[in-house]
Design an enzyme around this catalytic site. Structure first.
Site, PDB file in Angstrom:
ATOM      1  N   GLU A 106      63.422   2.031  42.126  1.00  0.00           N
ATOM      2  CA  GLU A 106      63.063   1.427  43.415  1.00  0.00           C
ATOM      3  C   GLU A 106      64.199   0.541  43.931  1.00  0.00           C
ATOM      4  O   GLU A 106      64.503   0.532  45.130  1.00  0.00           O
ATOM      5  CB  GLU A 106      61.788   0.593  43.267  1.00  0.00           C
ATOM      6  CG  GLU A 106      60.591   1.320  42.682  1.00  0.00           C
ATOM      7  CD  GLU A 106      60.012   2.395  43.587  1.00  0.00           C
ATOM      8  OE1 GLU A 106      60.540   2.612  44.690  1.00  0.00           O
ATOM      9  OE2 GLU A 106      59.007   3.012  43.186  1.00  0.00           O
ATOM     10  N   GLU A 143      60.925  -0.165  49.730  1.00  0.00           N
ATOM     11  CA  GLU A 143      61.521  -0.201  48.397  1.00  0.00           C
ATOM     12  C   GLU A 143      61.578  -1.620  47.841  1.00  0.00           C
ATOM     13  O   GLU A 143      61.428  -1.817  46.626  1.00  0.00           O
ATOM     14  CB  GLU A 143      62.927   0.415  48.425  1.00  0.00           C
ATOM     15  CG  GLU A 143      63.038   1.808  49.041  1.00  0.00           C
ATOM     16  CD  GLU A 143      62.213   2.883  48.338  1.00  0.00           C
ATOM     17  OE1 GLU A 143      61.525   2.581  47.346  1.00  0.00           O
ATOM     18  OE2 GLU A 143      62.266   4.036  48.792  1.00  0.00           O
ATOM     19  N   HIS A 203      58.118  -2.062  46.592  1.00  0.00           N
ATOM     20  CA  HIS A 203      57.865  -1.318  45.358  1.00  0.00           C
ATOM     21  C   HIS A 203      58.531  -1.986  44.155  1.00  0.00           C
ATOM     22  O   HIS A 203      57.958  -2.020  43.062  1.00  0.00           O
ATOM     23  CB  HIS A 203      58.377   0.118  45.489  1.00  0.00           C
ATOM     24  CG  HIS A 203      57.686   0.893  46.557  1.00  0.00           C
ATOM     25  ND1 HIS A 203      58.119   2.144  46.964  1.00  0.00           N
ATOM     26  CD2 HIS A 203      56.586   0.622  47.302  1.00  0.00           C
ATOM     27  CE1 HIS A 203      57.327   2.588  47.919  1.00  0.00           C
ATOM     28  NE2 HIS A 203      56.390   1.684  48.139  1.00  0.00           N
ATOM     29  N   GLU A 206      62.454  11.824  45.642  1.00  0.00           N
ATOM     30  CA  GLU A 206      61.159  11.469  46.228  1.00  0.00           C
ATOM     31  C   GLU A 206      60.316  12.694  46.560  1.00  0.00           C
ATOM     32  O   GLU A 206      59.111  12.718  46.314  1.00  0.00           O
ATOM     33  CB  GLU A 206      61.378  10.614  47.476  1.00  0.00           C
ATOM     34  CG  GLU A 206      61.911   9.237  47.118  1.00  0.00           C
ATOM     35  CD  GLU A 206      62.098   8.325  48.305  1.00  0.00           C
ATOM     36  OE1 GLU A 206      61.673   7.162  48.231  1.00  0.00           O
ATOM     37  OE2 GLU A 206      62.675   8.764  49.321  1.00  0.00           O
ATOM     38  N   GLU A 257      55.306   7.220  49.932  1.00  0.00           N
ATOM     39  CA  GLU A 257      56.320   8.239  49.680  1.00  0.00           C
ATOM     40  C   GLU A 257      56.295   9.379  50.700  1.00  0.00           C
ATOM     41  O   GLU A 257      57.326  10.003  50.952  1.00  0.00           O
ATOM     42  CB  GLU A 257      56.158   8.809  48.265  1.00  0.00           C
ATOM     43  CG  GLU A 257      56.371   7.799  47.145  1.00  0.00           C
ATOM     44  CD  GLU A 257      57.775   7.197  47.123  1.00  0.00           C
ATOM     45  OE1 GLU A 257      58.693   7.803  47.721  1.00  0.00           O
ATOM     46  OE2 GLU A 257      57.945   6.134  46.524  1.00  0.00           O
ATOM     47  N   HIS A 284      58.712   8.556  53.222  1.00  0.00           N
ATOM     48  CA  HIS A 284      60.080   8.688  52.732  1.00  0.00           C
ATOM     49  C   HIS A 284      60.505  10.160  52.712  1.00  0.00           C
ATOM     50  O   HIS A 284      61.666  10.485  52.990  1.00  0.00           O
ATOM     51  CB  HIS A 284      60.201   8.083  51.332  1.00  0.00           C
ATOM     52  CG  HIS A 284      59.792   6.646  51.277  1.00  0.00           C
ATOM     53  ND1 HIS A 284      59.720   5.954  50.097  1.00  0.00           N
ATOM     54  CD2 HIS A 284      59.427   5.776  52.252  1.00  0.00           C
ATOM     55  CE1 HIS A 284      59.323   4.714  50.349  1.00  0.00           C
ATOM     56  NE2 HIS A 284      59.135   4.592  51.648  1.00  0.00           N
TER      57      HIS A 284
END
Length: 518
Positions: free
Chosen positions: A97, A127, A130, A191, A225, A228
Site C-alpha cells: 500500500e 493508499e 489503506h 491490483e 480496488e 483503482h
C-alpha cells in the site's frame, strides 16, 4: 445538488488546471510515454462525496474492531496456525500500500492530463488510508492475538527475512522507474489481477478460521480496488491511443507481469494453502478463477484492440502455479529459526487435502513434512535445513529460492557476469536481468548478505528473540511446551553458507530432494 449539477461542478474543477507563466513546467519523475491532454475520466468523484464515503467505511471498520471484536476477544479465538502467518503477510501488504501511494503520487506529478490526475489523486488518498488501516490491524493483533510476538517487529524484520524481502523487487516496481511503468505494475497487474486473490479469497480463509479482524479490514480495502482498476484501464486506453507508445507498452506489460507473478503467486499461495486450519478451496483453484479466467481471459482480451497481448512468460507462469508455492513453504519451514512466526507441522488430514487438490503432492512433499514433524523437540537439536543435501540458491532478480516449477524439475541456471555469479530461477527472471543488468549491480541475495553468520548470531542481530530474552519468536510448531531458545540454536553450530559459491557457472544444476527420517 442533483447528479447533473455534480458532473458540471466536477468538470469545472478540472478547468482550474493551469500552468504558471512565470515558472516552467518541470517534473521530478520524467516518463517516456506520450499521454493525450484529454481522455475519459476514470473516477468522476468530487472530494466531498469521496471523503464522506471513506469516512463511513472507516467508522464501520475501526468501530467494529475496537468495540465488538475486542470485547468478545475474537482475535484470541482465531486459529493460531492462521494468525501466525499474518505476522509475515501483513507487513508485506502494508508495504504494498505504501509503494502504491508513492506510485500514484509520482503519476500526479508527471502526467499532464487533468482527468487521469484526478483519478490518481483519489487513489493516492486511498493508499494512504489503506496503509494506515493495515498498520492498525497489525497493532490490533499485537494487542489481542494469543501470541503477539512477531507482530510488533514485522516491519523491521521484513527486510531481513529470506522470503519477505523478496517482496521488494516486485513492489518497488510500483515506483522505482518510469511512473507509467509503475502504473502498469500497480494498477494493471497487481491490483487488477491479484487484489481479488488477496483481499477477497484470503478474507474467506480468515473468516473460516475464526479471524474476523482481517476480513473487516481487507473488505474495506477491496471496496476501493475497483476504482483503482478503472484508473489502470483509463491509463492503458490513454497510452494505447498513441501508436508510438505501443512497442514500449507491451514490453513494460510483459516485465510487470513477471515481476508481480514471481513473488505474489508464490507468497499468496503459501499463505492460502498452508496456514488454513479449516480448509476450503486451494490457491490453484482461486488463481484459475481470478487470474486465469477473469484477468487473462476477460480483462486482457478486451485490451487486444489496443494492441496489448497476453504477457510474455504467461505460459511459464501458468505452469508454475500448481507447484511453486509448495517449494517456497518447504524452504520457509526448513529455515524456521530465522523466521518470525511459528510454523505448524502438517497433519494426515492436511496430507489428504493436499493430495486431493494437488494429485502427486505426497510423493514430492510428504516425506519432508513427516520429517519436519519429528524435528520439533529442542532436546534433539535437529533443524530441518539439514534435510537438504543441497540448498537452492536465490534468484538475483526476484530474490526467491530457485525451486520453480518444482524442486525436482528446477529451471535454475547459473551465469557469470561482472565478476559475479548469478542464479536465475527462470527464463523470465534471466530475461529481466538481460534487459537491465545495471539494476542488479548492487543487489545482494539473502545468502550473500549473511554468509558466514552462525544461526544464533543471525537470530540475535535481527531481534528474533521474545521478550524473555532467550526464546525464539519462530518455532517449528504451535506447542508451547517445546519452545526453542537461542542457546538451543547455538548448539546446532549451523552456519549460513551461500550455495551459489559452490555451483558452476553456465550450468543448470540439478537440485536434490530433501532426505527423509527413518
Amino acid at each position: 445538488m442533483d447528479s447533473n449539477e455534480f458532473i458540471k461542478a466536477h468538470d469545472r474543477v478540472k478547468d482550474f488546471e493551469w500552468d504558471f507563466s512565470y515558472e516552467p513546467k518541470t517534473t521530478r519523475y520524467p516518463q517516456n510515454y506520450k499521454i493525450p491532454k484529454k481522455t475519459s475520466d476514470p473516477f468522476r468523484h468530487l472530494v466531498r462525496d469521496y471523503c464522506k464515503m471513506e469516512r463511513d467505511k472507516d467508522d464501520r471498520q475501526y468501530g467494529a474492531m475496537s468495540d465488538v471484536m475486542a470485547r468478545a476477544k475474537m482475535p484470541a479465538k482465531a486459529s493460531e496456525r492462521w494468525t501466525e502467518i499474518l505476522k509475515m503477510a501483513l507487513p508485506v501488504t502494508t508495504y504494498a500500500e505504501y509503494a502504491a501511494m508513492k506510485c500514484t503520487g509520482q503519476l500526479v506529478d508527471s502526467v499532464d492530463n487533468a482527468e487521469l490526475r484526478q483519478g490518481y489523486l483519489a487513489q493516492m488518498m486511498d493508499e494512504v488510508r489503506h496503509t494506515n488501516q493495515e498498520a492498525h490491524l497489525i497493532r490490533y493483533l499485537a494487542k489481542h492475538a494469543r501470541d503477539p510476538e512477531g507482530f510488533d517487529r514485522g516491519f523491521k524484520i521484513r527486510g531481513q527475512n529470506m522470503i519477505t524481502r523478496a517482496a521488494r523487487p516486485a513492489l518497488d516496481a510500483f515506483f522505482a522507474s518510469d511512473p507509467i511503468e509503475g502504473a502498469i505494475n500497480l494498477q494493471v497487474v497487481a491490483e487488477t489481477a491479484y487484489t481479488n486473490p488477496i483481499f477477497v479469497t484470503l478474507t474467506e480463509v480468515a473468516a473460516a478460521n475464526g479471524d474476523e479482524a482481517t476480513p473487516t479490514t481487507f473488505l474495506s480495502v477491496q471496496s476501493d480496488e475497483a476504482r483503482h482498476m478503472a484508473n489502470g484501464y483509463a491509463t492503458l486506453a490513454a497510452i494505447a491511443s498513441v501508436p508510438d507508445n505501443l512497442p514500449r507498452l507491451q514490453r513494460d506489460f510483459d516485465n510487470a507481469f513477471w515481476r508481480q507473478h514471481s513473488f505474489l503467486d508464490s507468497f499468496i499461495g503459501s499463505v492460502y494453502d498452508y496456514f488454513q486450519q479449516n480448509r476450503g478451496g486451494s490457491y490453484h483453484e482461486a488463481w484459475t478463477e481470478w487470474v486465469g479466467n477473469d484477468w487473462a481471459g476477460s480483462y486482457i482480451e478486451r485490451l487486444k484492440p489496443f494492441g496489448v497481448e497476453l504477457p510474455r512468460g504467461w505460459e511459464e507462469a501458468k505452469a508454475r502455479i500448481p507447484w511453486g508455492h509448495h517449494n517456497i513453504v518447504m524452504m520457509l519451514a526448513a529455515t524456521w529459526p530465522v523466521q518470525f512466526c511459528r510454523i505448524d507441522p502438517l497433519t494426515p488430514r492436511d496430507f489428504e487435502w493436499f493430495e486431493k487438490k494437488y494429485p502427486g503432492w505426497y510423493a514430492l512433499y510428504g516425506g519432508f513434512w513427516e520429517a519436519y514433524a519429528k524435528m520439533g523437540d529442542p532436546k534433539d537439536g535437529q533443524i530441518p535445513l539439514t534435510l537438504f543435501p543441497q540448498v537452492p540458491p536465490i534468484c538475483r532478480v526476484c530474490q526467491m529460492p530457485c525451486v520453480f516449477p518444482r524442486f525436482d524439475q528446477s529451471t535454475v541456471r547459473i551465469r557469470e557476469a561482472d565478476g559475479r555469479k548469478h542464479a536465475f530461477c527462470s527464463d523470465g527472471c534471466e530475461h529481466l536481468y538481460a534487459l537491465e543488468p545495471h539494476r542488479y549491480a548492487k543487489a545482494w541475495t539473502w545468502f550473500e548478505q549473511y554468509e558466514g553468520y552462525e544461526l544464533s548470531q543471525f537470530v540475535r542481530e535481527c531481534g528474533l528473540i521474545r521478550a524473555d530474552g532467550k526464546t525464539l519468536i519462530g518455532q517449528p510448531s504451535l506447542n508451547w511446551d517445546k519452545m526453542w531458545t537461542v542457546d538451543d540454536i547455538a548448539r546446532t553450530k549451523i552456519e549460513i553458507e551461500n550455495p551459489l559459491s559452490k555451483l558452476p557457472a553456465d550450468g543448470a544444476p540439478r537440485l536434490l530432494a530433501p532426505r527423509t527420517l527413518q
